[in-house]
Scaffold this active site. Sequence first.
Site, PDB file in Angstrom:
ATOM      1  N   ASP A  25    -103.022 -44.015  43.550  1.00 39.82           N
ATOM      2  CA  ASP A  25    -101.672 -44.019  44.084  1.00 39.82           C
ATOM      3  C   ASP A  25    -101.629 -44.804  45.401  1.00 39.82           C
ATOM      4  O   ASP A  25    -102.466 -44.587  46.285  1.00 39.82           O
ATOM      5  CB  ASP A  25    -101.232 -42.566  44.316  1.00 39.82           C
ATOM      6  CG  ASP A  25     -99.785 -42.437  44.725  1.00 39.82           C
ATOM      7  OD1 ASP A  25     -98.907 -42.853  43.953  1.00 39.82           O
ATOM      8  OD2 ASP A  25     -99.529 -41.908  45.825  1.00 39.82           O
ATOM      9  N   GLU A  45    -102.312 -49.085  42.229  1.00 44.33           N
ATOM     10  CA  GLU A  45    -100.915 -49.337  42.560  1.00 44.33           C
ATOM     11  C   GLU A  45    -100.988 -50.217  43.807  1.00 44.33           C
ATOM     12  O   GLU A  45    -101.202 -49.718  44.917  1.00 44.33           O
ATOM     13  CB  GLU A  45    -100.175 -48.030  42.843  1.00 44.33           C
ATOM     14  CG  GLU A  45     -98.693 -48.240  43.078  1.00 44.33           C
ATOM     15  CD  GLU A  45     -97.948 -46.935  43.351  1.00 44.33           C
ATOM     16  OE1 GLU A  45     -96.758 -46.865  43.027  1.00 44.33           O
ATOM     17  OE2 GLU A  45     -98.561 -45.983  43.899  1.00 44.33           O
TER      18      GLU A  45
END
Length: 257
Positions: free
Chosen positions: A130, A167
């Site tokens: 993330d 990400e």
Amino acid sequence: INAIQLMPVQEFEGNEGWGYNPSYHMALDKDYGSADALRALVEECHSRGMAVILDVVYNHAFGQSPLALLYWDGAQNRPAANNPWLNPIPKHDFNVGNDFNHESPATKYFVKRVISWWMQTYGIDGFRFDLASILSRDEKGKTLENPPVLWDIESDPELAGIKLIAEAWDAAGLYQVGSFIGDSWKEWNGKFRDDVRAFLKGEPNKISGLTARLLGSPDIYAHKNREPEQSINFVTCHDGFTLNDLVSYREKHNEAN
């Protein structure tokens, strides 16, 4: 379908609700069932030819997290380092800031140890990081040319062969789609998502963008350091439009947010 990606299943702060506020990184969240149940799920997926990828969060942590506490003086309940980038707040409070230093040897060891533990304990095949670009910053927020944590994961023989997905941006504006480090790291191609959606909803002058995405995004990946196979092409995910919304609505309608 040859892979599924789980949102975070690590123990997280319950008030947050969907796993992106981790507290104990090597514990399965008690509301998701037993360790045996997760192992059975992974084994069943493997028997059907599907890999299991786990979403992990190392850009911020709940106050009790061991990763957050690396930067706390427990006796005095104060920041162990006087550094505004770390954005420390009192223990046990919600924190979505960047509250630890990714150059720290302790942090590097911790992140690799956690990843290895999920591989060995549950048979997890890969990890989606993330807001992974935060791992490219130093303690003052400056972008590092050779970020230690990312290269350590890339080069660790114990982690060889696992799927690594970044990400490739962070909440502070760093955007590294097409320029993330390493050969093993793949990238969420946010431009693929945006251009496909823009075409589907009928925005003008979007055919060239869609064409580029279907050809492997040569405008992003046609250079010596990144190649088209680094791109993870996706159209929807946990923090955006659902697939149904993607083809049903022209504009956002969530004023509450």
